[in-house]
Design a protein around this motif. Structure first.
Motif, PDB file in Angstrom:
ATOM      1  N   ASN A   1      39.857  14.495  53.343  1.00 18.92           N
ATOM      2  CA  ASN A   1      40.979  15.875  54.297  1.00 18.92           C
ATOM      3  C   ASN A   1      41.715  15.157  55.110  1.00 18.92           C
ATOM      4  OD1 ASN A   1      42.103  18.333  54.476  1.00 18.92           O
ATOM      5  ND2 ASN A   1      41.626  18.549  56.114  1.00 18.92           N
TER       6      ASN A   1
ATOM      7  N   SER B   1      44.361  13.120  57.858  1.00 17.09           N
ATOM      8  CA  SER B   1      45.552  12.474  57.211  1.00 17.09           C
ATOM      9  C   SER B   1      45.996  11.050  57.748  1.00 17.09           C
ATOM     10  CB  SER B   1      46.785  13.590  58.109  1.00 17.09           C
ATOM     11  OG  SER B   1      46.789  13.641  59.686  1.00 17.09           O
TER      12      SER B   1
ATOM     13  N   ARG C   1      46.457   9.560  54.084  1.00 19.80           N
ATOM     14  CA  ARG C   1      47.239   9.392  52.620  1.00 19.80           C
ATOM     15  C   ARG C   1      48.157   8.764  52.044  1.00 19.80           C
ATOM     16  NH1 ARG C   1      47.735  15.879  55.113  1.00 19.80           N
ATOM     17  NH2 ARG C   1      45.674  15.668  54.984  1.00 19.80           N
TER      18      ARG C   1
ATOM     19  N   ASN D   1      48.020  17.444  52.429  1.00 21.22           N
ATOM     20  CA  ASN D   1      47.727  18.719  53.187  1.00 21.22           C
ATOM     21  C   ASN D   1      47.948  20.268  53.179  1.00 21.22           C
ATOM     22  OD1 ASN D   1      49.218  19.705  56.199  1.00 21.22           O
ATOM     23  ND2 ASN D   1      51.036  19.078  55.415  1.00 21.22           N
ATOM     24  N   CYS D   2      47.346  21.151  54.073  1.00 24.74           N
ATOM     25  CA  CYS D   2      47.220  22.272  53.751  1.00 24.74           C
ATOM     26  C   CYS D   2      49.347  22.322  52.608  1.00 24.74           C
ATOM     27  CB  CYS D   2      46.678  22.803  53.633  1.00 24.74           C
ATOM     28  SG  CYS D   2      47.274  23.134  55.642  1.00 24.74           S
TER      29      CYS D   2
ATOM     30  N   GLN E   1      52.953  29.321  58.263  1.00 25.98           N
ATOM     31  CA  GLN E   1      51.699  28.521  58.360  1.00 25.98           C
ATOM     32  C   GLN E   1      50.981  29.044  59.167  1.00 25.98           C
ATOM     33  OE1 GLN E   1      53.223  24.743  57.087  1.00 25.98           O
ATOM     34  NE2 GLN E   1      51.590  24.698  58.059  1.00 25.98           N
TER      35      GLN E   1
ATOM     36  N   GLY F   1      45.444  26.252  60.557  1.00 28.27           N
ATOM     37  CA  GLY F   1      45.306  25.401  60.165  1.00 28.27           C
ATOM     38  C   GLY F   1      46.124  24.469  61.755  1.00 28.27           C
ATOM     39  N   ALA F   2      45.879  25.184  62.965  1.00 29.37           N
ATOM     40  CA  ALA F   2      45.744  24.396  63.701  1.00 29.37           C
ATOM     41  C   ALA F   2      45.030  24.541  64.654  1.00 29.37           C
ATOM     42  CB  ALA F   2      46.939  25.260  65.373  1.00 29.37           C
TER      43      ALA F   2
ATOM     44  N   ILE G   1      56.616  22.507  63.860  1.00 28.07           N
ATOM     45  CA  ILE G   1      54.146  22.144  63.349  1.00 28.07           C
ATOM     46  C   ILE G   1      54.825  20.566  63.375  1.00 28.07           C
ATOM     47  CG2 ILE G   1      52.616  21.929  62.624  1.00 28.07           C
ATOM     48  CD1 ILE G   1      53.278  24.532  61.143  1.00 28.07           C
TER      49      ILE G   1
ATOM     50  N   GLU H   1      54.431  17.871  60.441  1.00 28.65           N
ATOM     51  CA  GLU H   1      54.292  19.372  59.198  1.00 28.65           C
ATOM     52  C   GLU H   1      55.708  18.642  57.439  1.00 28.65           C
ATOM     53  OE1 GLU H   1      51.511  20.366  59.089  1.00 28.65           O
ATOM     54  OE2 GLU H   1      51.404  21.485  57.373  1.00 28.65           O
TER      55      GLU H   1
ATOM     56  N   LYS I   1      54.903  15.118  56.604  1.00 24.10           N
ATOM     57  CA  LYS I   1      53.507  14.838  55.809  1.00 24.10           C
ATOM     58  C   LYS I   1      53.882  16.032  53.971  1.00 24.10           C
ATOM     59  CE  LYS I   1      50.086  15.566  58.742  1.00 24.10           C
ATOM     60  NZ  LYS I   1      49.098  16.618  59.807  1.00 24.10           N
TER      61      LYS I   1
ATOM     62  N   ARG J   1      54.824  28.203  62.842  1.00 21.23           N
ATOM     63  CA  ARG J   1      53.944  28.391  62.686  1.00 21.23           C
ATOM     64  C   ARG J   1      53.921  30.502  63.114  1.00 21.23           C
ATOM     65  NH1 ARG J   1      49.832  25.772  61.291  1.00 21.23           N
ATOM     66  NH2 ARG J   1      50.057  24.659  62.759  1.00 21.23           N
TER      67      ARG J   1
ATOM     68  N   HIS K   1      48.603  29.672  53.866  1.00 16.77           N
ATOM     69  CA  HIS K   1      49.882  29.507  54.140  1.00 16.77           C
ATOM     70  C   HIS K   1      50.988  30.521  52.593  1.00 16.77           C
ATOM     71  CE1 HIS K   1      48.161  26.786  56.973  1.00 16.77           C
ATOM     72  NE2 HIS K   1      48.845  25.879  56.514  1.00 16.77           N
TER      73      HIS K   1
HETATM   74  C1  11C Z   1      48.695  23.108  59.912  1.00 21.59           C
HETATM   75  N1  11C Z   1      48.606  21.495  58.027  1.00 21.59           N
HETATM   76  O1  11C Z   1      49.012  24.363  59.173  1.00 21.59           O
HETATM   77  C2  11C Z   1      47.710  21.696  59.040  1.00 21.59           C
HETATM   78  C3  11C Z   1      46.891  21.579  58.975  1.00 21.59           C
HETATM   79  O2  11C Z   1      47.600  17.287  57.385  1.00 21.59           O
HETATM   80  O3  11C Z   1      45.311  17.942  56.972  1.00 21.59           O
HETATM   81  C4  11C Z   1      46.317  20.810  58.241  1.00 21.59           C
HETATM   82  C5  11C Z   1      46.700  18.980  58.590  1.00 21.59           C
HETATM   83  C6  11C Z   1      46.348  17.626  57.656  1.00 21.59           C
HETATM   84  O4  11C Z   1      48.039  23.276  60.804  1.00 21.59           O
END
Ligand code: 11C
Length: 344
Positions: free
Chosen positions: A106, A108, A111, A149-150, A176, A180-181, A199, A202, A205, A235, A242
């Motif tokens: 999982n 990052s 990827r 990423n989520c 989000q 996630g943090a 974020i 993010e 990604k 956030r 999310h």
């Molecule tokens: C967040 N998506 O909500 C991010 C956490 O690349 O897996 C996960 C970061 C990742 O801050």
């Protein structure tokens, strides 16, 4: 068939979700847990500072946590799940791959590496074949597979459903959850009565990973999907789940019912952790909501709602549980795909 698995980074937020999801799993049996040097040698119960809302499984609570090195993992472990911080993962995952382990990660890092499969089983299971390219390039016996990423996972299944109408451009704005943090990041208390309009990393990604997931694979390389994807990430003080507002330009002009049907009918996969219905579509404009809808399909489903077809394009909302479908559950599902396709 029973597969012995290990968890790298077992004490963190996602590591704890792995343990919860793997408890009584029909294929996977937890046989190794690793964490940072400071926790090595402790029982998992002492090391974890458990925060998941179900008890630590008995079989895991008294296991001894090892350091995150191949030597600390028994040889008969066939699959490792990784939820290490990306800087740590970038440094240590190659050691495990050289030692012959298959790693469903999982984290990052890597990827977007051209020879690393970035996979959501319902979207691009065929990209797993990149493992052959990876083994040739890197000379290792193991294999590295990543989940996105989520916030990307939350949106991409809905885009995959829309792609039949000609996906040209996507803009997304996210709301989000604080989980996630991670535990050491922003806490819910710190942002109550607030929102944070940035974020780190993010947006990039979401923009790149989406196009790789939706890209075509010709047996040697993935061509990124041609749609432009632009993201704005925020956030908010939600604990888990999310929510994302998506605007999509399509070459065709489907109406809202066509779009809802395409999402509702998007096929799932037959893997133990996969939800029966991948995308739940709501007609009530007040849904989906994180607190009400994040647990659908045991936290593995995607929810969509607020679908409107306008002259300027399509708009809708989507939602997923960020630490289940968006992280640990995503890696477990990829692990199940690796077993199903005979890589383990
Ligand atoms: C967040 N998506 O909500 C991010 C956490 O690349 O897996 C996960 C970061 C990742 O801050």
């Amino acid at each position: 068939m029973s597969v012995r698995v290990g968890i790298l980074g077992a004490t963190g937020a996602v590591g704890q979700r792995f343990i919860q999801l793997l408890d009584d799993h029909e294929t996977f049996e937890i046989a190794a847990l690793t964490a940072s040097e400071s926790s090595a040698g402790e029982t998992y119960r002492d090391a974890a500072k458990w925060r998941v809302n179900t008890p630590i499984p008995d079989a895991v609570a008294e296991m001894t946590v090892g350091a995150t090195t191949p030597e600390a993992v028994p040889d008969d472990v066939d699959l490792l799940f990784s939820s290490l911080p990306s800087s740590v993962a970038a440094a240590v995952e190659p050691d495990f791959l050289e030692a012959g382990y298959v790693v469903s990660s999982n984290s990052s890092n890597d990827r977007m590496a051209p020879d690393v499969p970035l996979t959501i089983p319902e979207i691009n299971a065929d990209h797993l074949e990149l493992i052959e390219v990876q083994r040739e390039n890197r000379g290792w016996d193991g294999a590295l597979i990543k989940n996105p990423n989520c916030s990307t996972i939350t949106m991409v299944p809905t885009l995959a459903a829309l792609d039949q109408f000609g996906l040209e451009r996507v803009s997304v704005s996210t709301l989000q959850a604080v989980s996630g943090a991670g535990y050491s990041g922003v806490t819910s208390m710190e942002i109550i009565d607030n929102a944070i309009p940035h974020i780190g990393g993010e947006e990039e990604k979401m923009e790149s990973e989406s196009r790789k997931l939706l890209g075509d694979f010709d047996g040697a390389e993935v061509t990124l999907h041609g749609a432009d994807v632009t993201a704005s990430c925020n956030r908010i003080p939600t604990l888990d789940g999310h929510l994302e507002n998506v605007f999509a330009d399509l070459t065709e002009d489907p109406d809202a019912e066509d779009i809802a049907a395409a999402m509702r009918d998007y096929p799932g996969v037959d893997l133990p952790s996969a939800p029966e219905q991948l995308i739940h579509v709501f007609e009530d404009p007040m849904r989906p909501q994180p607190r009400l809808d994040r647990e659908r399909g045991d936290g593995m489903a995607i929810c969509a709602g607020g679908i409107q077809a306008t002259d300027e394009g399509v708009k809708y909302n989507c939602l997923a549980h960020n630490t289940i479908r968006g992280a640990a559950g995503a890696s477990v599902l990829n692990g199940e795909l690796l077993v199903e396709d005979g890589w383990i």
